[in-house]
Write an enzyme that holds these catalytic residues in place. Structure first.
Site, PDB file in Angstrom:
ATOM      1  N   LYS A  21      36.676  24.937  61.899  1.00 27.36           N
ATOM      2  CA  LYS A  21      35.540  24.023  62.009  1.00 27.36           C
ATOM      3  C   LYS A  21      35.728  22.790  61.131  1.00 27.36           C
ATOM      4  O   LYS A  21      35.447  21.653  61.548  1.00 27.36           O
ATOM      5  CB  LYS A  21      34.254  24.761  61.644  1.00 27.36           C
ATOM      6  CG  LYS A  21      33.846  25.798  62.697  1.00 27.36           C
ATOM      7  CD  LYS A  21      32.796  26.765  62.189  1.00 27.36           C
ATOM      8  CE  LYS A  21      32.502  27.835  63.249  1.00 27.36           C
ATOM      9  NZ  LYS A  21      31.606  28.898  62.764  1.00 27.36           N
ATOM     10  N   GLN A  65      28.216  31.257  57.904  1.00 23.68           N
ATOM     11  CA  GLN A  65      29.192  32.041  58.657  1.00 23.68           C
ATOM     12  C   GLN A  65      28.854  33.535  58.601  1.00 23.68           C
ATOM     13  O   GLN A  65      28.620  34.087  57.534  1.00 23.68           O
ATOM     14  CB  GLN A  65      30.603  31.801  58.092  1.00 23.68           C
ATOM     15  CG  GLN A  65      31.703  32.474  58.879  1.00 23.68           C
ATOM     16  CD  GLN A  65      31.845  31.936  60.290  1.00 23.68           C
ATOM     17  OE1 GLN A  65      31.821  30.735  60.516  1.00 23.68           O
ATOM     18  NE2 GLN A  65      31.981  32.829  61.253  1.00 23.68           N
ATOM     19  N   ASP A  88      23.935  25.923  64.667  1.00 14.43           N
ATOM     20  CA  ASP A  88      24.415  27.144  65.320  1.00 14.43           C
ATOM     21  C   ASP A  88      23.427  27.622  66.377  1.00 14.43           C
ATOM     22  O   ASP A  88      23.751  28.476  67.197  1.00 14.43           O
ATOM     23  CB  ASP A  88      24.628  28.262  64.290  1.00 14.43           C
ATOM     24  CG  ASP A  88      26.111  28.501  63.999  1.00 14.43           C
ATOM     25  OD1 ASP A  88      26.944  28.114  64.839  1.00 14.43           O
ATOM     26  OD2 ASP A  88      26.431  29.084  62.954  1.00 14.43           O
TER      27      ASP A  88
END
Length: 264
Positions: A21, A65, A88
């Protein structure tokens, strides 16, 4: 645009995902920042950091994450992230607005899959879409997006899971089959009808002594045997994983532009 990530612990797969990312942010000219915490971090410490980022106007998007250590509530972490920075697309407000087809940040993986279908010009309207897996991250939002009155969308959707009976009989009726179950090579040739579109969401490390790393990446689909039956099939690696990052970056760009607003 500035994307910020929080990484807890030293999980190998998570390290790889976050590094990817950050690399992709650099490639498209985004700013990125990474905040690392040991797996002994307390939930309170993590929530304090999230609130600090929520209040930092220089940061447009935030992702935490997963997975997280067992002593930390994923739900509490998810609900603490500002929905306007939730690139997200996991916050309940974003998922609720998704259901109602309102402006929101879509979960990055389903968003990436929709972009893939759109780019390839695959007709979804009126098609039977079978989704294997009902997670809040992929399966559930995928079923909603495919059934919404939109393009891509307007499919008739069947959502399968661990309690579904005679799964193969269901999957063989799918014009579009999306596998998001997390079991290596679970979908076999006899589960797929001729000409189907197969999208493999699985990214699983399996041991392989013949490789330098000692492992290789495979998906939920037995690609070698399933591919000859398909009109389209996504590879692993190199398919949905890359499109997930595209979805994440597009969400971050929209956040930087302030395209999605929430009123409380």
């Amino acid at each position: 645009p500035h994307l910020s990530a929080i990484l807890v612990g030293a999980d190998g797969a998570s390290e790889t995902y976050v590094a990817s990312k950050i690399k992709n942010c650099k490639e498209v000219g985004f700013e990125s920042s990474l905040f690392r915490f040991p797996d002994t971090v307390t939930e309170a410490e993590l929530l304090d950091k999230i609130n600090s980022i929520n209040n930092d106007s220089s940061i447009d998007g935030l992702l935490v994450q997963l997975p997280l250590p067992k002593h930390i509530s994923v739900q509490r972490i998810t609900e603490t992230i500002s929905p306007e920075k939730d690139v997200d697309g996991f916050h309940p407000l974003n998922q609720g607005r998704m259901v109602q087809n309102l402006p929101c940040y879509l979960p990055a993986t389903p968003y990436g899959i929709m972009l893939m279908l759109e780019h390839e010009g695959i007709t979804t309207a009126g098609k039977h879409c079978v989704v294997i897996g009902r997670s809040n991250i992929v399966g559930m939002p995928m079923s909603i997006l495919m059934s919404r009155n939109a393009d891509p969308g307007n499919a008739t959707v069947t959502l399968c899971h661990s309690r579904s009976t005679d799964l193969s009989a269901i999957t063989r009726t799918a014009d579009i089959l999306i596998a998001a179950i997390g079991k290596p090579r679970f979908v076999t040739s006899d589960m797929v009808k001729e000409g189907a579109v197969v999208i493999d969401v699985g990214i699983i490390r399996i041991e392989d002594s013949s490789t330098k790393s000692g492992y290789r990446i495979t998906g939920d689909v037995d690609f070698e045997n399933v591919a000859p039956k398909c009109s389209y099939i996504s590879p692993v690696p190199g398919g949905v994983g890359l499109m997930t990052i595209v979805g994440l970056l597009k969400n971050t760009l929209r956040a930087a532009k302030g395209e999605v607003k929430f009123s409380f």
